[in-house]
Design an enzyme around this catalytic site. Structure first.
Site, PDB file in Angstrom:
ATOM      1  N   THR A  13       0.931  -1.275   0.144  1.00 52.81           N
ATOM      2  CA  THR A  13       0.103  -0.142   0.151  1.00 52.81           C
ATOM      3  C   THR A  13       0.887   1.351  -0.110  1.00 52.81           C
ATOM      4  OG1 THR A  13      -1.620   1.169   1.219  1.00 52.81           O
ATOM      5  CG2 THR A  13      -0.279   0.039   2.509  1.00 52.81           C
ATOM      6  N   ASN A  15      -0.835   3.920   1.080  1.00 53.72           N
ATOM      7  CA  ASN A  15      -1.257   4.705   1.829  1.00 53.72           C
ATOM      8  C   ASN A  15      -0.845   4.530   3.657  1.00 53.72           C
ATOM      9  OD1 ASN A  15      -3.532   5.269   4.118  1.00 53.72           O
ATOM     10  ND2 ASN A  15      -4.920   5.619   2.118  1.00 53.72           N
ATOM     11  N   LYS A  18      -3.710   3.494   5.991  1.00 51.95           N
ATOM     12  CA  LYS A  18      -4.411   1.861   5.954  1.00 51.95           C
ATOM     13  C   LYS A  18      -2.982   1.152   6.419  1.00 51.95           C
ATOM     14  CE  LYS A  18      -5.737   0.795   1.794  1.00 51.95           C
ATOM     15  NZ  LYS A  18      -6.088   0.945   0.402  1.00 51.95           N
ATOM     16  N   ASP A  81      -8.363  -2.817  -0.893  1.00 52.57           N
ATOM     17  CA  ASP A  81      -8.812  -1.705  -1.482  1.00 52.57           C
ATOM     18  C   ASP A  81     -10.200  -1.097  -0.826  1.00 52.57           C
ATOM     19  OD1 ASP A  81      -7.885  -0.509  -3.909  1.00 52.57           O
ATOM     20  OD2 ASP A  81     -10.237  -0.701  -4.489  1.00 52.57           O
ATOM     21  N   PHE A 156      -7.376   9.559   8.659  1.00 56.03           N
ATOM     22  CA  PHE A 156      -6.799   9.987   7.355  1.00 56.03           C
ATOM     23  C   PHE A 156      -7.948   9.969   6.325  1.00 56.03           C
ATOM     24  CE2 PHE A 156      -7.125   5.821   5.040  1.00 56.03           C
ATOM     25  CZ  PHE A 156      -7.150   4.808   6.030  1.00 56.03           C
ATOM     26  N   TYR A 158     -11.083  10.473   4.364  1.00 60.57           N
ATOM     27  CA  TYR A 158     -12.505  10.866   4.580  1.00 60.57           C
ATOM     28  C   TYR A 158     -12.997  10.832   6.028  1.00 60.57           C
ATOM     29  CZ  TYR A 158     -12.775  10.605  -0.698  1.00 60.57           C
ATOM     30  OH  TYR A 158     -12.920  10.589  -1.978  1.00 60.57           O
ATOM     31  N   ASP A 159     -11.958  10.511   6.574  1.00 61.90           N
ATOM     32  CA  ASP A 159     -12.412  10.369   8.276  1.00 61.90           C
ATOM     33  C   ASP A 159     -13.120  11.485   8.911  1.00 61.90           C
ATOM     34  OD1 ASP A 159     -11.557   7.779   8.592  1.00 61.90           O
ATOM     35  OD2 ASP A 159      -9.878   8.011   9.405  1.00 61.90           O
ATOM     36  N   LYS A 181     -12.088   3.837  16.561  1.00 61.12           N
ATOM     37  CA  LYS A 181     -12.330   3.719  14.862  1.00 61.12           C
ATOM     38  C   LYS A 181     -12.738   2.168  14.801  1.00 61.12           C
ATOM     39  CE  LYS A 181     -11.140   4.548  10.148  1.00 61.12           C
ATOM     40  NZ  LYS A 181     -10.187   5.309   9.339  1.00 61.12           N
ATOM     41  N   HIS A 186     -14.866  -0.378   8.763  1.00 56.38           N
ATOM     42  CA  HIS A 186     -15.069  -1.277   7.554  1.00 56.38           C
ATOM     43  C   HIS A 186     -13.690  -2.050   7.502  1.00 56.38           C
ATOM     44  CE1 HIS A 186     -13.043   2.495   6.690  1.00 56.38           C
ATOM     45  NE2 HIS A 186     -12.712   2.033   5.532  1.00 56.38           N
TER      46      HIS A 186
HETATM   47  P1  ITT Z   1      -3.332   1.963  -1.907  1.00 54.32           P
HETATM   48  O1  ITT Z   1      -1.958   2.213  -2.249  1.00 54.32           O
HETATM   49  O2  ITT Z   1      -3.601   0.646  -0.780  1.00 54.32           O
HETATM   50  O3  ITT Z   1      -4.306   1.615  -2.936  1.00 54.32           O
HETATM   51  P2  ITT Z   1      -4.905   3.980  -1.506  1.00 54.32           P
HETATM   52  O4  ITT Z   1      -4.738   5.496  -0.865  1.00 54.32           O
HETATM   53  O5  ITT Z   1      -5.048   4.396  -3.208  1.00 54.32           O
HETATM   54  O6  ITT Z   1      -3.827   3.131  -1.109  1.00 54.32           O
HETATM   55  P3  ITT Z   1      -7.675   3.182  -1.517  1.00 54.32           P
HETATM   56  O7  ITT Z   1      -7.868   3.005  -3.172  1.00 54.32           O
HETATM   57  O8  ITT Z   1      -8.151   1.729  -0.887  1.00 54.32           O
HETATM   58  O9  ITT Z   1      -6.421   3.203  -0.981  1.00 54.32           O
HETATM   59  O10 ITT Z   1      -8.609   4.029  -0.933  1.00 54.32           O
HETATM   60  C1  ITT Z   1      -9.254   4.879  -1.554  1.00 54.32           C
HETATM   61  C2  ITT Z   1      -9.707   6.423  -0.911  1.00 54.32           C
HETATM   62  O11 ITT Z   1     -10.503   6.200   0.330  1.00 54.32           O
HETATM   63  C3  ITT Z   1      -8.362   6.939  -0.341  1.00 54.32           C
HETATM   64  O12 ITT Z   1      -8.192   8.399  -0.613  1.00 54.32           O
HETATM   65  C4  ITT Z   1      -8.438   6.739   1.102  1.00 54.32           C
HETATM   66  O13 ITT Z   1      -7.665   7.605   1.823  1.00 54.32           O
HETATM   67  C5  ITT Z   1      -9.880   6.629   1.490  1.00 54.32           C
HETATM   68  N1  ITT Z   1     -10.187   5.798   2.494  1.00 54.32           N
HETATM   69  C6  ITT Z   1      -9.978   4.402   2.629  1.00 54.32           C
HETATM   70  N2  ITT Z   1     -10.272   3.866   3.904  1.00 54.32           N
HETATM   71  C7  ITT Z   1     -10.592   4.917   4.644  1.00 54.32           C
HETATM   72  C8  ITT Z   1     -10.867   5.154   5.917  1.00 54.32           C
HETATM   73  O14 ITT Z   1     -10.782   4.156   6.806  1.00 54.32           O
HETATM   74  N3  ITT Z   1     -11.108   6.557   6.187  1.00 54.32           N
HETATM   75  C9  ITT Z   1     -10.921   7.478   5.611  1.00 54.32           C
HETATM   76  N4  ITT Z   1     -10.723   7.369   4.232  1.00 54.32           N
HETATM   77  C10 ITT Z   1     -10.352   6.216   3.938  1.00 54.32           C
END
Ligand code: ITT
Length: 203
Positions: A13, A15, A18, A81, A156, A158-159, A181, A186
């Site tokens: 990832t 992120n 995450k 994802d 992070f 949309y939190d 949280k 999810h």
């Molecule tokens: P990867 O490298 O793991 O793909 P990413 O940031 O692209 O990282 P996702 O596509 O899974 O991750 O996430 C989609 C978006 O939703 C991304 O902008 C995240 O910050 C947001 N997101 C995912 N889970 C979240 C959570 O628990 N709280 C707030 N925002 C979340």
């Protein structure tokens, strides 16, 4: 007496939020969670155009497996994802949550919803772990509402604009620490499902 075996789990990832939540969940269970790096960098992963979080997660784990074979380490590999799906916006931003956040930010989402009375939404997560032999899938959904303003600076993505169902005082994820949280999220549900399956597999 046997020493406790710490299992390594490599999370592909980019992120950091995450990664921190997966560590918080798995480390008390005896896993060492590390970011999956190749030559010290997060490898570039191609995400297919798809409406399905599962298709995207499968594409990511296949790429992780291919990279992992080359690295030859002993560890499980993991991807996830996730996205935010807003009822009144026909599930927007959904699978495009990351790019939409980059482009319009939280204020852009709040502006799109300035006249919206139905504020229902849900986070969805699709996690996939490769044990080295089998793929294990876990899904999680967290229902809630989009608040009318940003609240809190924790977490992070949309939190700060998402308040989960069952949070009686209406706090957002942005106003919670990781343990709080985790009681709703999810991601925690998806990881919980994976953990149960690993236990059944004896992994
Ligand atoms: P990867 O490298 O793991 O793909 P990413 O940031 O692209 O990282 P996702 O596509 O899974 O991750 O996430 C989609 C978006 O939703 C991304 O902008 C995240 O910050 C947001 N997101 C995912 N889970 C979240 C959570 O628990 N709280 C707030 N925002 C979340």
């Amino acid at each position: 007496m046997y020493a406790t075996v710490v299992k390594r789990l490599l999370f592909l990832t980019g992120n950091a939020g995450k990664l921190a939540e997966a560590s918080h969940f798995f480390e008390p269970l005896g896993y060492q969670v590390e970011q999956f790096l190749v030559d010290g960098e997060v490898p570039i992963v191609v995400e297919p155009q798809s409406d399905s979080l599962k298709d995207v997660a499968i594409a990511k784990i296949e790429q992780a497996k291919a990279l992992f074979n080359k690295s030859g380490q002993d560890a499980a590999i993991f991807v996830e994802d996730a996205g935010l799906f807003i009822d009144e916006l026909n599930d927007f931003p959904g699978v495009n949550s990351a790019s939409v956040l980059n482009q319009i930010g939280l204020s852009g989402i709040l502006n799109l919803m300035s006249e919206t009375i139905n504020r229902g939404a849900e986070f969805r997560a699709q996690a996939v772990l490769f044990t080295g032999e089998e793929l294990v899938f876990g899904e999680g959904v967290c229902r809630g509402i989009i608040t009318s303003e940003t609240l809190g600076e924790s977490g992070f993505g949309y939190d700060p604009i998402f308040s989960p169902e069952g949070e009686d005082s209406g706090r957002t994820f942005g106003q919670m620490d990781k343990t709080e949280k985790e009681a709703f999220s999810h991601r925690a549900k998806a990881l919980e499902s994976i953990k149960k399956q690993l236990d059944l597999l004896g992994r």
